[in-house]
Design a protein around this motif. Sequence first.
Motif, PDB file in Angstrom:
ATOM      1  N   LEU A 112      40.953  53.536   3.306  1.00 17.34           N
ATOM      2  CA  LEU A 112      40.466  52.153   3.327  1.00 17.34           C
ATOM      3  C   LEU A 112      39.452  51.930   2.205  1.00 17.34           C
ATOM      4  CD1 LEU A 112      40.360  49.413   4.698  1.00 17.34           C
ATOM      5  CD2 LEU A 112      38.628  50.328   6.257  1.00 17.34           C
ATOM      6  N   GLU A 113      38.536  52.950   2.044  1.00 17.50           N
ATOM      7  CA  GLU A 113      37.568  52.793   0.957  1.00 17.50           C
ATOM      8  C   GLU A 113      38.271  52.753  -0.402  1.00 17.50           C
ATOM      9  OE1 GLU A 113      34.837  55.953   1.326  1.00 17.50           O
ATOM     10  OE2 GLU A 113      33.831  55.158   3.142  1.00 17.50           O
ATOM     11  N   GLU A 114      39.304  53.635  -0.527  1.00 15.32           N
ATOM     12  CA  GLU A 114      40.056  53.616  -1.808  1.00 15.32           C
ATOM     13  C   GLU A 114      40.748  52.285  -2.017  1.00 15.32           C
ATOM     14  OE1 GLU A 114      43.625  56.121  -4.027  1.00 15.32           O
ATOM     15  OE2 GLU A 114      42.930  56.704  -2.030  1.00 15.32           O
ATOM     16  N   GLN A 115      41.364  51.789  -0.922  1.00 11.07           N
ATOM     17  CA  GLN A 115      42.036  50.494  -1.027  1.00 11.07           C
ATOM     18  C   GLN A 115      41.034  49.392  -1.329  1.00 11.07           C
ATOM     19  OE1 GLN A 115      45.238  49.887  -1.030  1.00 11.07           O
ATOM     20  NE2 GLN A 115      45.828  52.029  -0.675  1.00 11.07           N
ATOM     21  N   LEU A 116      39.839  49.513  -0.669  1.00  7.82           N
ATOM     22  CA  LEU A 116      38.824  48.495  -0.969  1.00  7.82           C
ATOM     23  C   LEU A 116      38.383  48.566  -2.424  1.00  7.82           C
ATOM     24  CD1 LEU A 116      36.620  48.722   2.297  1.00  7.82           C
ATOM     25  CD2 LEU A 116      38.143  46.854   1.604  1.00  7.82           C
ATOM     26  N   GLY A 117      38.257  49.822  -2.956  1.00  6.83           N
ATOM     27  CA  GLY A 117      37.919  49.959  -4.378  1.00  6.83           C
ATOM     28  C   GLY A 117      38.986  49.343  -5.274  1.00  6.83           C
ATOM     29  N   ARG A 118      40.242  49.681  -4.934  1.00  5.31           N
ATOM     30  CA  ARG A 118      41.342  49.081  -5.730  1.00  5.31           C
ATOM     31  C   ARG A 118      41.358  47.571  -5.593  1.00  5.31           C
ATOM     32  NH1 ARG A 118      46.882  51.851  -4.410  1.00  5.31           N
ATOM     33  NH2 ARG A 118      47.471  50.313  -5.993  1.00  5.31           N
ATOM     34  N   LEU A 119      41.085  47.117  -4.340  1.00  3.29           N
ATOM     35  CA  LEU A 119      41.068  45.666  -4.126  1.00  3.29           C
ATOM     36  C   LEU A 119      39.977  44.994  -4.952  1.00  3.29           C
ATOM     37  CD1 LEU A 119      42.201  43.256  -2.583  1.00  3.29           C
ATOM     38  CD2 LEU A 119      40.571  43.751  -0.738  1.00  3.29           C
ATOM     39  N   SER A 120      38.797  45.667  -4.990  1.00  2.00           N
ATOM     40  CA  SER A 120      37.719  45.077  -5.809  1.00  2.00           C
ATOM     41  C   SER A 120      38.097  45.076  -7.286  1.00  2.00           C
ATOM     42  CB  SER A 120      36.421  45.853  -5.580  1.00  2.00           C
ATOM     43  OG  SER A 120      36.595  47.222  -5.965  1.00  2.00           O
ATOM     44  N   ALA A 121      38.763  46.203  -7.730  1.00  2.00           N
ATOM     45  CA  ALA A 121      39.211  46.239  -9.134  1.00  2.00           C
ATOM     46  C   ALA A 121      40.246  45.161  -9.401  1.00  2.00           C
ATOM     47  CB  ALA A 121      39.767  47.625  -9.461  1.00  2.00           C
ATOM     48  N   LEU A 122      41.169  45.024  -8.426  1.00  3.72           N
ATOM     49  CA  LEU A 122      42.180  43.969  -8.601  1.00  3.72           C
ATOM     50  C   LEU A 122      41.552  42.584  -8.562  1.00  3.72           C
ATOM     51  CD1 LEU A 122      45.110  45.414  -6.451  1.00  3.72           C
ATOM     52  CD2 LEU A 122      44.976  45.248  -8.941  1.00  3.72           C
TER      53      LEU A 122
END
Length: 600
Positions: A112-122
């Motif tokens: 989830l944290e990784e996805q949140l990081g990717r989401l923030s990058a996206l």
Amino acid sequence: MKKYLPLLMAPLGILEGAVMYSRGIPDHRLLEKSDLLTHFTEKLPPEPPSELVHLPSGEEEKARPVPDSAQSPEDLRRKWEEEVDKVKLVCGEMAYQVVEKNMTLSSQDAMLEEQLGRLSALDARVRDLEETRQWLAEQVAGQQDRIMEGKEAYDTLWAHTGHQEGALRQLEEEGRELVERLIQVKMQAAEDQNYRNERIERVKQARLSKELKKAMRRTVNISETLDPPSIVEPPAHKQELLEVETCEKRWKRPFRSASATSMTLARCMDVMKGLLDFRKRRGHSVSGTPEARYTSIPVCGVSCLPARAQDIQEAHCSEVNAVCFSSNSSLLATGGADRLIRLWNVVGGRLEADQMLEGAGGSVTSLEFEPSGCYLLAATYNKAAQLWKVGESQSKETLSGHTDKVTAAKFKLTRQQAVTGSRDRTVKEWDLNKVSCSRTIDGVSYCNDVVCGDHLIISGHNDQKIRFWDSRVPRCIQVIPVEGRVTSLSISSDQLHLLSCSRDDALKVIDLRANNIRQVFRADGFKCGSDWTKAVFSPDKNFALAGSADGGLYIWNLDSGKLETSLYGPHSVSINAVAWCCAGTHVVSVDQGKKAVLWS
């Protein structure tokens, strides 16, 4: 119920320990919980509970009733120990499941944290792309505004261009009308001048006839044959006496003496002989002025057959259409599609550039030197022929009057006269002194080439016919059909034979005395490459020379009627024109690949 509360809380403690273990709590806390559970178990009372107990297991078990019969404490203890073992086993399994679930939850939290990081990058990328999109939208809007402005300017310019084209067409029509009017004015001026000349000649002829009539009626004495300066004029009073005596003698002698009559006839015969000579010089036209003719050009006795290429030059920037030698065989002229005419000196078997003539308004299609070598006449695609004086770079005169491309321009044998042929289906005769057209001949079809004889004009046409015109007769006097479009004509030096080249890949020799085709030359590999391919006689009229579409040079023998030789090498494209110098020593060929080749 309160007695068994610690027993019920024990599994919860074990679960809490499992949770604490999954959350990173040290193992000694779990051991303490286990010891506490054992302590509470030892202090349990011997009596069994009368209530149902719900145990947490993998599946919900039904509560079992406590038997009413009395049992010993050891049995109860054993049972409860068994139950505790089962509970411990179930709690261990549940603790293990809790650990697994927590580990899964931890991995899910990491994902989830990784996805949140990717989401923030996206999200950041989306913001950047949104900004880029807005910037591009602004650019597109600006481009659309500029396009609209350009379209409006284009529409304005298009409308303006339409008006300008209309004005240009009107000016062109006015220009054509002015040219036609100018031509008509020039023709009218020429006709008026001819009329005035004829009138002057008629007056002179009438005066001469009157003098002849007076001479025929006049009585001539023997004394009249003496030279006038030898007679001494008497004084005035003696002159009157002589006139009286002469009148008396006339009355006394009504008939003329034989000597007097013979002298008068002799004088009349001299006058008539002069008139006949004058008519012969004028071409059977008594009213005209004597025509000045060019002196005959010396012709070599034997022409040398070319055997090899001595010099190769890139003569023009595009294809070369025309080539010719001057009468002295040392000066060469070439003309091409680049609207230039170049003069070359033939020195030591090489071509040396001499001069460049400017002023041709279109592609040069035909060249010819004046027999005296002083002038050069060129036919061009700008609907005119240009006249240059050798040694001057600028055009001397422009012969304008055709309405389409001029394909041929040749000098006549009489001085200051020329003939041009055009694709406007006309052949024109020109007076170079007045720079005016003296006669226009309707050629019926496109004219590709012309040659001039004594009083003869011969034209080759696109309708596969060769037409003969007499300068003294307003209509065509002879037509010879051939099997292809006529591309060139060449007349022999003795004015007795004509060489024609046509698109049926054949050369034909025409006998001008009988006006029939005498010989037809063909060869394997020879092909006429264009509608302006030129063929020529050799100076001694023993050979015929032409260039082929495959870059070969073909020479036929007129005596045997067979192909004498064919030369290949420098040319890799179609040969447009050839020229044989009057000395018979050199041949020059030009092609569509900008080359001029000197052969010897």
